[in-house]
Design a protein around this motif. Structure first.
Motif, short mmCIF file in Angstrom:
data_model
loop_
_atom_site.label_atom_id
_atom_site.label_comp_id
_atom_site.label_asym_id
_atom_site.label_seq_id
_atom_site.Cartn_x
_atom_site.Cartn_y
_atom_site.Cartn_z
N LEU A 332 0.86 -1.25 -0.03
CA LEU A 332 0.09 0.11 0.17
C LEU A 332 0.97 1.31 0.04
N LYS A 333 1.84 1.25 0.87
CA LYS A 333 2.82 2.40 0.74
C LYS A 333 3.54 2.59 -0.55
N PHE A 334 3.99 1.58 -1.08
CA PHE A 334 4.78 1.88 -2.43
C PHE A 334 3.58 2.22 -3.38
N LEU A 335 2.29 1.76 -3.48
CA LEU A 335 1.19 2.30 -4.60
C LEU A 335 0.77 3.84 -4.11
N THR A 336 1.12 4.12 -2.86
CA THR A 336 0.63 5.63 -2.63
C THR A 336 1.77 6.51 -2.55
N GLY A 337 3.00 5.97 -3.20
CA GLY A 337 4.11 6.99 -3.32
C GLY A 337 4.99 7.03 -1.88
N ASP A 338 4.95 6.12 -1.03
CA ASP A 338 5.48 6.17 0.24
C ASP A 338 4.81 7.18 1.09
N ASP A 339 3.86 7.57 0.90
CA ASP A 339 3.07 8.66 1.45
C ASP A 339 2.33 7.92 2.61
N GLN A 340 2.86 7.89 3.89
CA GLN A 340 2.10 7.45 5.10
C GLN A 340 1.05 8.32 5.45
N THR A 341 1.22 9.60 5.31
CA THR A 341 0.11 10.56 5.78
C THR A 341 -1.33 10.17 4.77
N THR A 342 -1.16 10.12 3.55
CA THR A 342 -2.15 9.83 2.53
C THR A 342 -2.76 8.45 2.97
N ASP A 344 -2.59 6.90 5.82
CA ASP A 344 -3.52 6.94 7.10
C ASP A 344 -4.64 7.58 6.87
N ASP A 345 -4.80 8.78 5.84
CA ASP A 345 -5.92 9.43 5.77
C ASP A 345 -7.21 8.58 4.93
N TYR A 346 -6.75 7.59 4.21
CA TYR A 346 -7.55 6.76 3.43
C TYR A 346 -8.41 5.73 4.67
N MET A 347 -7.24 5.30 5.67
CA MET A 347 -7.77 4.32 6.44
C MET A 347 -8.66 4.86 7.53
N GLU A 348 -8.22 6.20 7.91
CA GLU A 348 -8.94 6.80 8.88
C GLU A 348 -10.66 7.11 8.31
N ARG A 349 -10.67 7.32 7.01
CA ARG A 349 -12.02 7.49 6.35
C ARG A 349 -12.57 6.37 5.95
N GLY A 350 -12.04 5.06 6.27
CA GLY A 350 -12.81 3.79 5.98
C GLY A 350 -12.69 3.27 4.47
N GLN A 351 -11.99 3.92 3.70
CA GLN A 351 -11.95 3.61 2.39
C GLN A 351 -10.69 2.44 2.20
N ILE A 352 -10.02 2.31 3.08
CA ILE A 352 -8.92 1.17 3.08
C ILE A 352 -9.03 0.36 4.57
N GLU A 353 -9.16 -0.88 4.53
CA GLU A 353 -9.16 -1.72 5.90
C GLU A 353 -8.22 -2.74 5.63
N ILE A 354 -7.51 -2.84 6.75
CA ILE A 354 -6.42 -3.84 6.91
C ILE A 354 -6.71 -4.54 8.10
N GLU A 355 -6.97 -5.86 7.92
CA GLU A 355 -7.10 -6.62 9.21
C GLU A 355 -6.87 -8.25 9.08
#
Length: 451
Positions: A332-342, A344-355
């Motif tokens: 996921l970090k590779f595909l989002t350009g190593d942008d951890q902030t972006t 985290d934002d997707y995950m906080e909004r519930g658009q990406i879930e990892i479990e």
């Protein structure tokens, strides 16, 4: 055919709870030690625990019908099941008497001595136990009733070459309708990828996708600009992206060795369809148009290194899971350009879930793009549990490498991923492709090939 006596090891019982019903009219002996070992696993919350509880219930139902010590008829036209104690006197002196496997072997040796001319066969998934049996003159065999293929090379690949007349290839490139003869090209499956090869010039080929014999072949979608930055580097990856980006294919399975790109492509396709409004392949087979609204990307994988128990690790659920979901995070970090902030934002909004896969059970997931990584470690029952979680408007992708199985109760022929590939290949809402080449790096490809 002469009746035989099968002595079942713990591994056979925990692999398939219905194993006692798969030996026809032959008799079955359950060593007392096996009952003790099964009892130790009954509280587990995975498929092993499920099988333990189920076979215990089967034994209890037989107990009601008669005496397990004397023997109970399993069913009409079936043999007799009996529980027997070990016979350590028959065990060779070189084998330690306090080891459970050796006690089970001693039970089989005792049965062999008392059976006269009748064959006694110890059934076990444990390779070393079978080796020991052969070394002391006791017949043994693997439990293969839950295997859907005979050998790994029999696994459906989702791709096939078809030799055709030269004009057929020309017609396909001229955008004319091309149909395959069901007599000449038997056994094609829905959504199978085909390489048309000219009979007069083997270098003249065309790649296409088969639906049914009543429908023309379709061109494979080639996403030259890539999907979320991921471009196909070989034909198998191009086939995979075609399946992943097609909303009419609701179950996709990708099998390939390490570095073949299966997980990266699956997550990239999910990100593209969840987070962007790119124009994807919306055309249905009945020529109507629609777009499946995936609202979130759910990525999960089994926690095999911990024996599926993470409770003893310190910290919150996220902190417990972090080491085992790290490969997903890396992708996921590779595909989002190593942008951890972006991310985290997707995950906080519930658009990406990892479990963890442990927490999938009980959920009904609708309008989602689900990726199940490392699916080769799942049993057929676990795969069924996951697929029955799929709600309306959801697409699920199973990825894995059947050569890298960490679950001791399954192998390449009985893995849940293998079951899914083989049993679902006849349905038009499913698609599969086996990725042949490693594309992670030159080092990874070289290591996978020669080490």
């Amino acid at each position: 055919m002469a009746k035989k006596t099968y002595v079942l090891d713990t591994s056979a019982c925990l692999t398939d709870a219905d194993c006692i019903f798969n030996f026809g009219n032959n008799d079955i002996v359950i060593p007392l030690k096996v009952l003790e070992e099964i009892d130790k696993h009954k509280k587990r919350q995975d498929s092993v625990g499920i099988n333990a509880r189920k076979i215990i219930r089967s034994f209890d139902e037989l107990r009601v019908k008669g005496s397990l010590q004397k023997g109970v008829r399993i069913g009409k036209g079936m043999g007799i099941l009996r529980v027997a104690s070990h016979n350590l006197e028959s065990l060779p002196l070189d084998l330690s008497k306090g080891i459970p496997d050796h006690e089970i072997i001693s039970t089989a040796l005792g049965e062999n001595e008392s059976n006269g001319n009748r064959k006694t066969i110890l059934v076990s998934r444990d390779i070393n136990m079978r080796v020991i049996c052969d070394s002391i003159g006791l017949i043994s065999e693997d439990y293969t009733e839950n295997e859907v293929i005979k050998k790994e090379s029999d696994l459906y690949t989702g791709f096939r070459s078809c030799l055709v007349d030269d004009q057929v290839v020309d017609s396909f490139y001229a955008n004319k309708e091309v149909f395959l003869d069901p007599e000449e090209h038997k056994g094609l499956k829905p959504n199978q990828f085909i390489m048309l090869v000219s009979s007069s010039n083997e270098k003249k080929t065309a790649l296409c996708r088969f639906y049914t014999y009543m429908k023309p072949l379709e061109e494979v979608m080639d996403y030259k600009d890539g999907i979320w930055g991921v471009r196909a580097r070989n034909k198998e990856q191009m086939f995979a992206l075609d399946l992943l980006m097609d909303p009419t294919i609701e179950v996709v399975s990708l099998v390939g060795k390490a570095g073949s790109g299966k997980t990266l492509m699956a997550i990239a396709a999910g990100l593209d369809q969840v987070l962007s409004n790119l124009n994807i392949k919306d055309k249905l087979k009945d020529d109507t148009y629609c777009r499946t609204p995936y609202k979130k990307l759910v990525v999960s994988r089994p926690v095999m290194p911990m024996g599926k128990d993470i409770g003893f690790l310190p910290g919150s659920l996220e902190e417990k899971m972090a080491p085992w979901l790290a490969p997903v995070q890396d992708n996921l970090k590779f595909l989002t350009g190593d942008d951890q902030t972006t991310l985290d934002d997707y995950m906080e909004r519930g658009q990406i879930e990892i479990e963890a896969l442990t927490y999938i059970r009980g959920r009904s997931i609708a309008n989602a793009f689900i990726v199940i990584d490392e699916a080769q470690n799942l049993t057929a029952h676990e795969i069924k549990t996951i697929l029955t979680r799929v709600g309306e408007g959801t697409k699920i992708v199973l990825t894995g490498d059947v050569e890298q199985i960490d679950n001791i109760y399954i192998n390449e022929m009985s893995s849940g991923l293998t079951h899914a590939v083989e049993k679902m290949k006849f349905n038009d809402i499913t698609g599969h492709i086996t990725l042949k080449k490693g594309e992670r790096s030159r080092v990874a490809t070289l290591a996978a090939k020669i080490l």
